[in-house]
Write a protein that holds these residues in place. Structure first.
Motif, short mmCIF file in Angstrom:
data_model
loop_
_atom_site.label_atom_id
_atom_site.label_comp_id
_atom_site.label_asym_id
_atom_site.label_seq_id
_atom_site.Cartn_x
_atom_site.Cartn_y
_atom_site.Cartn_z
N VAL A 79 60.37 21.89 22.73
CA VAL A 79 59.18 21.08 22.98
C VAL A 79 58.75 21.17 24.44
O VAL A 79 57.56 21.29 24.74
N LEU A 80 59.70 21.14 25.35
CA LEU A 80 59.35 21.23 26.77
C LEU A 80 58.72 22.59 27.10
O LEU A 80 57.89 22.68 28.00
N ALA A 81 59.08 23.62 26.34
CA ALA A 81 58.49 24.95 26.55
C ALA A 81 57.01 24.97 26.17
O ALA A 81 56.28 25.87 26.59
N LEU A 82 56.54 23.97 25.42
CA LEU A 82 55.13 23.90 25.01
C LEU A 82 54.23 23.25 26.07
O LEU A 82 53.02 23.29 25.94
N LEU A 83 54.81 22.64 27.07
CA LEU A 83 54.02 21.89 28.05
C LEU A 83 52.93 22.74 28.70
O LEU A 83 51.80 22.26 28.88
N TYR A 120 47.90 15.63 28.11
CA TYR A 120 49.00 14.88 27.50
C TYR A 120 48.68 14.57 26.05
O TYR A 120 49.51 14.76 25.16
N GLU A 121 47.46 14.13 25.79
CA GLU A 121 47.07 13.78 24.43
C GLU A 121 47.10 15.00 23.51
O GLU A 121 47.50 14.90 22.35
N SER A 122 46.70 16.17 24.03
CA SER A 122 46.75 17.38 23.20
C SER A 122 48.19 17.81 22.96
O SER A 122 48.52 18.32 21.89
N PHE A 123 49.07 17.58 23.92
CA PHE A 123 50.50 17.86 23.74
C PHE A 123 51.07 17.00 22.62
O PHE A 123 51.85 17.48 21.78
N LEU A 124 50.69 15.73 22.58
CA LEU A 124 51.21 14.82 21.56
C LEU A 124 50.87 15.26 20.14
O LEU A 124 51.64 15.00 19.21
N PRO A 126 50.54 21.01 16.88
CA PRO A 126 51.12 21.23 15.55
C PRO A 126 52.54 21.82 15.60
O PRO A 126 53.37 21.48 14.75
N GLU A 127 52.82 22.66 16.56
CA GLU A 127 54.17 23.23 16.66
C GLU A 127 55.17 22.14 17.04
O GLU A 127 56.28 22.09 16.51
N ARG A 128 54.77 21.25 17.93
CA ARG A 128 55.63 20.13 18.31
C ARG A 128 55.92 19.24 17.09
O ARG A 128 57.05 18.85 16.84
N ALA A 174 55.83 20.10 13.93
CA ALA A 174 56.67 20.83 12.99
C ALA A 174 58.14 20.81 13.42
O ALA A 174 59.03 20.62 12.60
N LEU A 175 58.37 20.97 14.71
CA LEU A 175 59.74 20.93 15.23
C LEU A 175 60.36 19.56 14.99
O LEU A 175 61.53 19.45 14.60
N ARG A 176 59.58 18.53 15.21
CA ARG A 176 60.08 17.16 15.02
C ARG A 176 60.36 16.91 13.53
O ARG A 176 61.36 16.29 13.18
N ALA A 177 59.48 17.37 12.67
CA ALA A 177 59.65 17.18 11.23
C ALA A 177 60.93 17.85 10.73
O ALA A 177 61.59 17.34 9.82
N GLU A 178 61.28 19.00 11.31
CA GLU A 178 62.50 19.70 10.92
C GLU A 178 63.74 18.83 11.13
O GLU A 178 64.69 18.91 10.36
N LEU A 179 63.74 18.01 12.17
CA LEU A 179 64.90 17.17 12.46
C LEU A 179 64.93 15.89 11.65
O LEU A 179 65.98 15.28 11.48
N GLY A 180 63.77 15.47 11.17
CA GLY A 180 63.71 14.25 10.36
C GLY A 180 64.28 13.05 11.09
O GLY A 180 63.96 12.81 12.25
N GLU A 181 65.16 12.32 10.43
CA GLU A 181 65.72 11.09 10.99
C GLU A 181 66.64 11.33 12.18
O GLU A 181 66.97 10.38 12.90
#
Length: 91
Positions: A25-29, A60-64, A67-69, A71-78
């Motif tokens: 995620v930090l690589a997307l900044l 910042y708002e576009s970072f939030l 879509p790649e961010r 998707a990465l978060r969804a992969e981890l779920g809970e």
């Protein structure tokens, strides 16, 4: 310029996955005019603190909503890290 401090807490047992997620995620900044100034790791192994700067609030708002961010978060779920973000200034 927008300066943020992010306090990131990893789920117990998912610390390694959380760190990999943060790496990605930090690589997307950069694509959102953001820059990681500091990445500090807590001695507890459960926490990181990031100092991040964006050229504008729009970046910042576009970072939030990147879509790649998402998707990465969804992969981890809970087991995704929890993050508290604080807007700061030097004073």
């Amino acid at each position: 310029m927008l300066t943020l401090v992010a306090i990131v807490e990893f789920a117990v047992g998912a610390e390694a996955a959380g760190r990999r997620y943060e790496d990605a995620v930090l690589a997307l900044l950069g694509r959102h005019s953001g820059h990681l100034d500091r990445r500090l790791r807590g001695t507890d192994g459960q926490t990181e603190v990031h100092v991040i700067r964006f050229e504008s609030r729009a970046g910042y708002e576009s970072f939030l909503v990147d879509p790649e961010r998402a998707a990465l978060r969804a992969e981890l779920g809970e087991t995704a890290p929890t993050t508290r973000v604080i807007e700061v200034y030097e004073g």
